[in-house]
Design a protein around this motif. Structure first.
Motif, PDB file in Angstrom:
ATOM      1  N   ARG A  68      18.067  38.143  33.006  1.00 16.99           N
ATOM      2  CA  ARG A  68      18.287  37.443  31.733  1.00 16.99           C
ATOM      3  C   ARG A  68      18.705  36.006  31.999  1.00 16.99           C
ATOM      4  NH1 ARG A  68      22.437  36.334  27.979  1.00 16.99           N
ATOM      5  NH2 ARG A  68      21.898  36.762  25.801  1.00 16.99           N
ATOM      6  N   SER A  69      19.566  35.812  33.001  1.00 13.50           N
ATOM      7  CA  SER A  69      20.008  34.448  33.325  1.00 13.50           C
ATOM      8  C   SER A  69      18.821  33.592  33.788  1.00 13.50           C
ATOM      9  CB  SER A  69      21.120  34.461  34.378  1.00 13.50           C
ATOM     10  OG  SER A  69      20.629  34.669  35.683  1.00 13.50           O
ATOM     11  N   CYS A  70      17.878  34.206  34.487  1.00 11.99           N
ATOM     12  CA  CYS A  70      16.671  33.484  34.894  1.00 11.99           C
ATOM     13  C   CYS A  70      15.863  33.059  33.665  1.00 11.99           C
ATOM     14  CB  CYS A  70      15.800  34.355  35.800  1.00 11.99           C
ATOM     15  SG  CYS A  70      16.500  34.757  37.395  1.00 11.99           S
ATOM     16  N   ALA A  71      15.765  33.931  32.678  1.00 16.40           N
ATOM     17  CA  ALA A  71      15.018  33.617  31.459  1.00 16.40           C
ATOM     18  C   ALA A  71      15.640  32.436  30.721  1.00 16.40           C
ATOM     19  CB  ALA A  71      14.944  34.842  30.549  1.00 16.40           C
ATOM     20  N   ILE A  72      16.952  32.363  30.708  1.00 14.09           N
ATOM     21  CA  ILE A  72      17.632  31.229  30.073  1.00 14.09           C
ATOM     22  C   ILE A  72      17.266  29.941  30.802  1.00 14.09           C
ATOM     23  CG2 ILE A  72      19.904  30.198  29.640  1.00 14.09           C
ATOM     24  CD1 ILE A  72      20.884  33.140  29.125  1.00 14.09           C
ATOM     25  N   ALA A  73      17.279  29.976  32.136  1.00 15.14           N
ATOM     26  CA  ALA A  73      16.896  28.794  32.917  1.00 15.14           C
ATOM     27  C   ALA A  73      15.426  28.434  32.696  1.00 15.14           C
ATOM     28  CB  ALA A  73      17.183  29.020  34.400  1.00 15.14           C
ATOM     29  N   LEU A  74      14.560  29.440  32.566  1.00 14.76           N
ATOM     30  CA  LEU A  74      13.146  29.179  32.286  1.00 14.76           C
ATOM     31  C   LEU A  74      12.984  28.459  30.952  1.00 14.76           C
ATOM     32  CD1 LEU A  74      11.668  32.587  33.461  1.00 14.76           C
ATOM     33  CD2 LEU A  74      11.183  30.353  34.510  1.00 14.76           C
ATOM     34  N   LEU A  75      13.711  28.901  29.934  1.00 14.71           N
ATOM     35  CA  LEU A  75      13.648  28.230  28.633  1.00 14.71           C
ATOM     36  C   LEU A  75      14.185  26.807  28.730  1.00 14.71           C
ATOM     37  CD1 LEU A  75      14.668  31.048  26.119  1.00 14.71           C
ATOM     38  CD2 LEU A  75      12.383  30.088  26.518  1.00 14.71           C
ATOM     39  N   ALA A  76      15.221  26.593  29.520  1.00 14.33           N
ATOM     40  CA  ALA A  76      15.763  25.239  29.707  1.00 14.33           C
ATOM     41  C   ALA A  76      14.705  24.337  30.342  1.00 14.33           C
ATOM     42  CB  ALA A  76      17.025  25.285  30.559  1.00 14.33           C
ATOM     43  N   GLN A  77      13.957  24.854  31.330  1.00 10.88           N
ATOM     44  CA  GLN A  77      12.892  24.066  31.955  1.00 10.88           C
ATOM     45  C   GLN A  77      11.768  23.795  30.955  1.00 10.88           C
ATOM     46  OE1 GLN A  77      13.148  22.509  34.642  1.00 10.88           O
ATOM     47  NE2 GLN A  77      14.494  23.650  36.002  1.00 10.88           N
ATOM     48  N   CYS A  78      11.421  24.787  30.153  1.00 12.65           N
ATOM     49  CA  CYS A  78      10.381  24.603  29.145  1.00 12.65           C
ATOM     50  C   CYS A  78      10.798  23.532  28.143  1.00 12.65           C
ATOM     51  CB  CYS A  78      10.077  25.923  28.447  1.00 12.65           C
ATOM     52  SG  CYS A  78       8.669  25.823  27.322  1.00 12.65           S
ATOM     53  N   LYS A  79      12.050  23.552  27.747  1.00 12.96           N
ATOM     54  CA  LYS A  79      12.569  22.535  26.829  1.00 12.96           C
ATOM     55  C   LYS A  79      12.426  21.146  27.448  1.00 12.96           C
ATOM     56  CE  LYS A  79      16.726  21.109  24.327  1.00 12.96           C
ATOM     57  NZ  LYS A  79      18.117  21.455  23.999  1.00 12.96           N
ATOM     58  N   ALA A  80      12.781  21.018  28.720  1.00 15.96           N
ATOM     59  CA  ALA A  80      12.646  19.729  29.408  1.00 15.96           C
ATOM     60  C   ALA A  80      11.180  19.299  29.447  1.00 15.96           C
ATOM     61  CB  ALA A  80      13.229  19.815  30.814  1.00 15.96           C
ATOM     62  N   ALA A  81      10.276  20.237  29.712  1.00 17.05           N
ATOM     63  CA  ALA A  81       8.845  19.933  29.774  1.00 17.05           C
ATOM     64  C   ALA A  81       8.307  19.500  28.417  1.00 17.05           C
ATOM     65  CB  ALA A  81       8.074  21.148  30.286  1.00 17.05           C
ATOM     66  N   CYS A  82       8.977  19.902  27.346  1.00 14.86           N
ATOM     67  CA  CYS A  82       8.565  19.564  25.977  1.00 14.86           C
ATOM     68  C   CYS A  82       9.342  18.367  25.434  1.00 14.86           C
ATOM     69  CB  CYS A  82       8.745  20.769  25.070  1.00 14.86           C
ATOM     70  SG  CYS A  82       7.586  22.099  25.416  1.00 14.86           S
ATOM     71  N   GLY A  83       9.917  17.576  26.328  1.00 14.06           N
ATOM     72  CA  GLY A  83      10.639  16.384  25.892  1.00 14.06           C
ATOM     73  C   GLY A  83      11.871  16.690  25.078  1.00 14.06           C
ATOM     74  N   GLY A  84      12.474  17.849  25.290  1.00  8.25           N
ATOM     75  CA  GLY A  84      13.694  18.219  24.580  1.00  8.25           C
ATOM     76  C   GLY A  84      13.466  19.017  23.311  1.00  8.25           C
ATOM     77  N   ASP A  85      12.221  19.244  22.934  1.00  6.96           N
ATOM     78  CA  ASP A  85      11.910  19.976  21.700  1.00  6.96           C
ATOM     79  C   ASP A  85      11.382  21.368  22.038  1.00  6.96           C
ATOM     80  OD1 ASP A  85      11.194  20.914  19.214  1.00  6.96           O
ATOM     81  OD2 ASP A  85       9.672  19.364  18.833  1.00  6.96           O
ATOM     82  N   ILE A  86      12.296  22.328  22.185  1.00  2.47           N
ATOM     83  CA  ILE A  86      11.922  23.696  22.561  1.00  2.47           C
ATOM     84  C   ILE A  86      11.045  24.356  21.496  1.00  2.47           C
ATOM     85  CG2 ILE A  86      14.022  24.758  21.631  1.00  2.47           C
ATOM     86  CD1 ILE A  86      12.260  25.836  24.874  1.00  2.47           C
ATOM     87  N   ASP A  87      11.058  23.859  20.274  1.00  4.11           N
ATOM     88  CA  ASP A  87      10.209  24.441  19.236  1.00  4.11           C
ATOM     89  C   ASP A  87       8.728  24.159  19.452  1.00  4.11           C
ATOM     90  OD1 ASP A  87      11.942  25.979  17.711  1.00  4.11           O
ATOM     91  OD2 ASP A  87      12.668  24.236  16.619  1.00  4.11           O
ATOM     92  N   ARG A  88       8.388  23.372  20.463  1.00  3.36           N
ATOM     93  CA  ARG A  88       6.980  23.194  20.847  1.00  3.36           C
ATOM     94  C   ARG A  88       6.467  24.411  21.615  1.00  3.36           C
ATOM     95  NH1 ARG A  88       6.584  17.571  23.673  1.00  3.36           N
ATOM     96  NH2 ARG A  88       4.455  18.310  23.959  1.00  3.36           N
ATOM     97  N   LEU A  89       7.380  25.272  22.046  1.00  3.87           N
ATOM     98  CA  LEU A  89       7.004  26.507  22.744  1.00  3.87           C
ATOM     99  C   LEU A  89       6.292  27.431  21.759  1.00  3.87           C
ATOM    100  CD1 LEU A  89       7.077  28.646  24.981  1.00  3.87           C
ATOM    101  CD2 LEU A  89       9.441  29.101  24.365  1.00  3.87           C
TER     102      LEU A  89
END
Length: 154
Positions: A68-89
């Motif tokens: 689960r902790s890995c999944a949180i870090a994965l979402l944090a990386q995805c957010k960074a890849a989306c310029g801070g807008d995780i809702d682009r996921l």
């Protein structure tokens, strides 16, 4: 104002950390068109990395929490890849989970369910994904779990 995904995370009591920096000579993610490929994220907690070997000194429940902790870090990386807008996921496409486990441990899928279940809890059907869950004789720094992901983003 937080978007839908961060609001859901807040309901679950989760705040995404800053995206972890790489521990070696690689980039944390690569975006190719609408796909974001996130490098393996290791199990960690606010007080440091989560170490252990499933089947020896760690049980499935603790392993799932590490995943689960890995999944949180994965979402944090995805957010960074989306310029801070995780809702682009838009969708979690694929997870590949590595479990630091003994040769006779066979519950790797139950361990990686810690990440899969969390992503579905946060994203609903968009969190459902293809997946591999494999054993590893050891992982970097002795961590219990490492997971990489592919996301579809807008």
């Amino acid at each position: 104002m937080p978007g839908a995904i961060e609001s859901r995370l807040a309901q679950l009591g989760v705040t995404l950390p800053d995206a972890p920096t790489p521990a070696a000579n690689y980039v944390p993610y690569i975006r190719v068109g609408g796909m974001v490929h996130v490098s393996g994220q290791i199990s960690s907690a606010p007080d440091g990395i989560i170490t252990g070997k499933l089947g020896a000194d760690m049980d499935v429940e603790a392993g799932a929490a590490a995943a689960r902790s890995c999944a949180i870090a994965l979402l944090a990386q995805c957010k960074a890849a989306c310029g801070g807008d995780i809702d682009r996921l838009q969708r979690v496409v694929k997870l590949t989970g590595f479990v630091n486990s003994t040769g006779d441990f066979t519950d790797q899928p139950k361990v990686i369910n810690g990440a899969s279940d969390f992503l579905v809890e946060v994203l609903g059907d968009a969190g459902r994904h293809a997946r591999s869950a494999v054993s590893a004789a050891s992982l970097p720094f002795g961590v219990a779990v490492e997971i990489e992901a592919i996301f579809l983003v807008a």
